[in-house]
Write a protein that holds these residues in place. Sequence first.
Motif, PDB file in Angstrom:
ATOM      1  N   LYS A 141      -5.761  -9.840  -2.896  1.00  0.00           N
ATOM      2  CA  LYS A 141      -5.280  -8.822  -3.823  1.00  0.00           C
ATOM      3  C   LYS A 141      -5.598  -9.117  -5.282  1.00  0.00           C
ATOM      4  CE  LYS A 141      -1.490  -7.293  -0.812  1.00  0.00           C
ATOM      5  NZ  LYS A 141      -2.169  -6.031  -0.484  1.00  0.00           N
ATOM      6  N   PHE A 142      -5.969 -10.350  -5.575  1.00  0.00           N
ATOM      7  CA  PHE A 142      -6.241 -10.715  -6.966  1.00  0.00           C
ATOM      8  C   PHE A 142      -7.711 -10.575  -7.334  1.00  0.00           C
ATOM      9  CE2 PHE A 142      -2.437 -13.000  -5.627  1.00  0.00           C
ATOM     10  CZ  PHE A 142      -1.540 -12.598  -6.609  1.00  0.00           C
ATOM     11  N   VAL A 143      -8.512 -10.105  -6.375  1.00  0.00           N
ATOM     12  CA  VAL A 143      -9.941  -9.913  -6.624  1.00  0.00           C
ATOM     13  C   VAL A 143     -10.261  -8.424  -6.474  1.00  0.00           C
ATOM     14  CG1 VAL A 143     -12.279 -10.557  -5.977  1.00  0.00           C
ATOM     15  CG2 VAL A 143     -10.414 -12.200  -5.674  1.00  0.00           C
ATOM     16  N   LYS A 144     -10.723  -7.809  -7.552  1.00  0.00           N
ATOM     17  CA  LYS A 144     -10.991  -6.380  -7.562  1.00  0.00           C
ATOM     18  C   LYS A 144     -12.454  -6.091  -7.885  1.00  0.00           C
ATOM     19  CE  LYS A 144      -6.498  -5.191  -7.420  1.00  0.00           C
ATOM     20  NZ  LYS A 144      -5.877  -4.345  -6.380  1.00  0.00           N
ATOM     21  N   MET A 145     -12.918  -4.961  -7.391  1.00  0.00           N
ATOM     22  CA  MET A 145     -14.252  -4.475  -7.722  1.00  0.00           C
ATOM     23  C   MET A 145     -14.197  -3.780  -9.073  1.00  0.00           C
ATOM     24  SD  MET A 145     -17.449  -3.597  -7.191  1.00  0.00           S
ATOM     25  CE  MET A 145     -18.686  -2.298  -7.217  1.00  0.00           C
ATOM     26  N   LYS A 146     -15.165  -4.071  -9.935  1.00  0.00           N
ATOM     27  CA  LYS A 146     -15.260  -3.395 -11.223  1.00  0.00           C
ATOM     28  C   LYS A 146     -16.671  -2.868 -11.405  1.00  0.00           C
ATOM     29  CE  LYS A 146     -14.518  -3.943 -16.196  1.00  0.00           C
ATOM     30  NZ  LYS A 146     -14.112  -4.864 -17.289  1.00  0.00           N
ATOM     31  N   GLY A 147     -16.776  -1.605 -11.779  1.00  0.00           N
ATOM     32  CA  GLY A 147     -18.091  -1.024 -11.997  1.00  0.00           C
ATOM     33  C   GLY A 147     -17.963   0.365 -12.593  1.00  0.00           C
ATOM     34  N   PHE A 148     -19.100   0.998 -12.820  1.00  0.00           N
ATOM     35  CA  PHE A 148     -19.128   2.336 -13.389  1.00  0.00           C
ATOM     36  C   PHE A 148     -20.206   3.152 -12.687  1.00  0.00           C
ATOM     37  CE2 PHE A 148     -17.459  -0.452 -16.633  1.00  0.00           C
ATOM     38  CZ  PHE A 148     -16.389   0.272 -17.162  1.00  0.00           C
ATOM     39  N   ILE A 149     -19.841   4.365 -12.269  1.00  0.00           N
ATOM     40  CA  ILE A 149     -20.786   5.267 -11.624  1.00  0.00           C
ATOM     41  C   ILE A 149     -21.452   6.106 -12.701  1.00  0.00           C
ATOM     42  CG2 ILE A 149     -21.061   7.150  -9.978  1.00  0.00           C
ATOM     43  CD1 ILE A 149     -18.578   6.137  -8.531  1.00  0.00           C
ATOM     44  N   ASP A 150     -22.781   6.108 -12.715  1.00  0.00           N
ATOM     45  CA  ASP A 150     -23.518   6.795 -13.778  1.00  0.00           C
ATOM     46  C   ASP A 150     -23.164   8.269 -13.913  1.00  0.00           C
ATOM     47  OD1 ASP A 150     -24.903   4.528 -14.547  1.00  0.00           O
ATOM     48  OD2 ASP A 150     -26.647   4.945 -13.302  1.00  0.00           O
ATOM     49  N   LEU A 151     -23.137   8.964 -12.769  1.00  0.00           N
ATOM     50  CA  LEU A 151     -23.007  10.415 -12.832  1.00  0.00           C
ATOM     51  C   LEU A 151     -22.536  10.957 -11.482  1.00  0.00           C
ATOM     52  CD1 LEU A 151     -23.831  13.146 -14.350  1.00  0.00           C
ATOM     53  CD2 LEU A 151     -26.071  12.853 -13.258  1.00  0.00           C
ATOM     54  N   VAL A 152     -21.588  11.905 -11.527  1.00  0.00           N
ATOM     55  CA  VAL A 152     -21.140  12.582 -10.312  1.00  0.00           C
ATOM     56  C   VAL A 152     -21.077  14.078 -10.593  1.00  0.00           C
ATOM     57  CG1 VAL A 152     -19.329  12.872  -8.591  1.00  0.00           C
ATOM     58  CG2 VAL A 152     -19.770  10.603  -9.542  1.00  0.00           C
ATOM     59  N   ILE A 153     -21.708  14.862  -9.722  1.00  0.00           N
ATOM     60  CA  ILE A 153     -21.718  16.316  -9.855  1.00  0.00           C
ATOM     61  C   ILE A 153     -21.162  16.926  -8.574  1.00  0.00           C
ATOM     62  CG2 ILE A 153     -23.189  18.359 -10.081  1.00  0.00           C
ATOM     63  CD1 ILE A 153     -25.052  16.654 -11.814  1.00  0.00           C
ATOM     64  N   TYR A 154     -20.345  17.973  -8.732  1.00  0.00           N
ATOM     65  CA  TYR A 154     -19.718  18.641  -7.587  1.00  0.00           C
ATOM     66  C   TYR A 154     -20.350  20.010  -7.375  1.00  0.00           C
ATOM     67  CZ  TYR A 154     -16.148  20.990  -4.775  1.00  0.00           C
ATOM     68  OH  TYR A 154     -15.494  21.693  -3.788  1.00  0.00           O
ATOM     69  N   ASP A 155     -20.793  20.257  -6.153  1.00  0.00           N
ATOM     70  CA  ASP A 155     -21.354  21.549  -5.771  1.00  0.00           C
ATOM     71  C   ASP A 155     -20.241  22.368  -5.125  1.00  0.00           C
ATOM     72  OD1 ASP A 155     -22.593  23.650  -4.173  1.00  0.00           O
ATOM     73  OD2 ASP A 155     -24.503  22.642  -4.523  1.00  0.00           O
ATOM     74  N   LYS A 156     -19.813  23.434  -5.800  1.00  0.00           N
ATOM     75  CA  LYS A 156     -18.683  24.235  -5.321  1.00  0.00           C
ATOM     76  C   LYS A 156     -19.030  24.993  -4.049  1.00  0.00           C
ATOM     77  CE  LYS A 156     -17.240  25.009 -10.112  1.00  0.00           C
ATOM     78  NZ  LYS A 156     -17.038  26.036 -11.178  1.00  0.00           N
ATOM     79  N   THR A 157     -20.265  25.428  -3.930  1.00  0.00           N
ATOM     80  CA  THR A 157     -20.676  26.196  -2.751  1.00  0.00           C
ATOM     81  C   THR A 157     -20.673  25.332  -1.501  1.00  0.00           C
ATOM     82  OG1 THR A 157     -22.068  27.612  -4.136  1.00  0.00           O
ATOM     83  CG2 THR A 157     -22.492  27.634  -1.766  1.00  0.00           C
ATOM     84  N   LEU A 158     -21.240  24.142  -1.622  1.00  0.00           N
ATOM     85  CA  LEU A 158     -21.335  23.237  -0.477  1.00  0.00           C
ATOM     86  C   LEU A 158     -20.084  22.393  -0.296  1.00  0.00           C
ATOM     87  CD1 LEU A 158     -24.998  21.935  -0.967  1.00  0.00           C
ATOM     88  CD2 LEU A 158     -24.218  23.759   0.567  1.00  0.00           C
ATOM     89  N   ASP A 159     -19.219  22.399  -1.305  1.00  0.00           N
ATOM     90  CA  ASP A 159     -18.041  21.527  -1.317  1.00  0.00           C
ATOM     91  C   ASP A 159     -18.478  20.069  -1.119  1.00  0.00           C
ATOM     92  OD1 ASP A 159     -15.387  20.695  -1.433  1.00  0.00           O
ATOM     93  OD2 ASP A 159     -15.053  21.007   0.722  1.00  0.00           O
ATOM     94  N   LYS A 160     -19.446  19.667  -1.948  1.00  0.00           N
ATOM     95  CA  LYS A 160     -20.030  18.328  -1.853  1.00  0.00           C
ATOM     96  C   LYS A 160     -20.110  17.681  -3.232  1.00  0.00           C
ATOM     97  CE  LYS A 160     -21.988  17.524   2.418  1.00  0.00           C
ATOM     98  NZ  LYS A 160     -22.183  16.254   3.128  1.00  0.00           N
ATOM     99  N   TYR A 161     -19.878  16.377  -3.230  1.00  0.00           N
ATOM    100  CA  TYR A 161     -20.057  15.580  -4.435  1.00  0.00           C
ATOM    101  C   TYR A 161     -21.362  14.802  -4.300  1.00  0.00           C
ATOM    102  CZ  TYR A 161     -15.039  16.346  -5.248  1.00  0.00           C
ATOM    103  OH  TYR A 161     -13.799  16.904  -5.455  1.00  0.00           O
ATOM    104  N   THR A 162     -22.091  14.655  -5.396  1.00  0.00           N
ATOM    105  CA  THR A 162     -23.289  13.821  -5.385  1.00  0.00           C
ATOM    106  C   THR A 162     -23.153  12.733  -6.431  1.00  0.00           C
ATOM    107  OG1 THR A 162     -24.730  15.628  -4.655  1.00  0.00           O
ATOM    108  CG2 THR A 162     -25.794  13.711  -5.656  1.00  0.00           C
ATOM    109  N   ILE A 163     -23.269  11.495  -5.972  1.00  0.00           N
ATOM    110  CA  ILE A 163     -23.249  10.338  -6.869  1.00  0.00           C
ATOM    111  C   ILE A 163     -24.689  10.005  -7.221  1.00  0.00           C
ATOM    112  CG2 ILE A 163     -22.790   7.852  -7.005  1.00  0.00           C
ATOM    113  CD1 ILE A 163     -20.412   8.280  -5.139  1.00  0.00           C
TER     114      ILE A 163
END
Length: 290
Positions: A141-163
């Motif tokens: 519990k004392f070890v965590k992942m740290k990072g940053f995702i460059d970009l995420v876009i959500y497609d409302k029609t497909l109900d999909k997220y793209t990383i």
Amino acid sequence: MPKSRTVSYSQYQMYKTCPHQWYLTYVKKAQPFKPSIHLIFGTAFHETLQNYLKVMYEESATAADKIDLPAYFKSRFTQLYKENSVAGHFSTPEELSEFFEDAIAILDYIKRKRGLFFKKKNSELVGIEIPINGEIVEAFKFVKMKGFIDLVIYDKTLDKYTIYDIKTSTRGWSDYEKKDQTKLNQILLYKRFFSVLRDVPEDKIDVQFFIVRRKINENLEFVPKRVQEFVPANGTKKVKGAFEDFQSFVTEVFTPDGDYREKEYYKNIDKCKFCPYFDRQDLCDRKNKE
């Protein structure tokens, strides 16, 4: 007392390349920071493209196209170079000019071909540089992942997220890079953590490496494009495998209380050529692989 630790994908990647290099860098802290023209180019390019897309999605494509991209990039590129060259120059005016011209060529291409890569209709920007801070192994519990995702876009029609993970590359990815599972695991890990942190089922998340080429060989019969889109296999089995490998890294180098494990770390002598400790026999005796 337990110690809180954060680990990044870059730590995991270094460990997979050479455990001893990871040990010297993160446990012994023996590696001095050395600025790189490639690093500041990548950072400045990321910021420029991300700002362009932020304006496009949150305002309009017209407003985004009005941004002076060369000026924006040059400002960030110059500032980053100044901040990193306090101890002395690490590039030349000629090289800086070359990298600047490369960036302008890439940005111009993306701007002209924007509709091929980023569609605004029925889509929305979820976030840029989305922070990740999540649990990796339940007992650690004392070890965590740290990072940053460059970009995420959500497609409302497909109900999909793209990383999207944006990569700057000299000539793009070859088959070797595309088959490097450790390299591919970065975006698979982001998929797992984004799913958990945003409570989004993994089957509603797509992933893509957005690779930009600085150099184009115009003499080839089939001239490569400035942008290379690559979607790795990212089904349930692949994501699970990436996460389990990342968990193994954590349990191999940390105790449940967050301390580093004191042990012999294997030296991968096949990866020495570009290692910062290549000429440091006092730190890494390559003849002894243990």
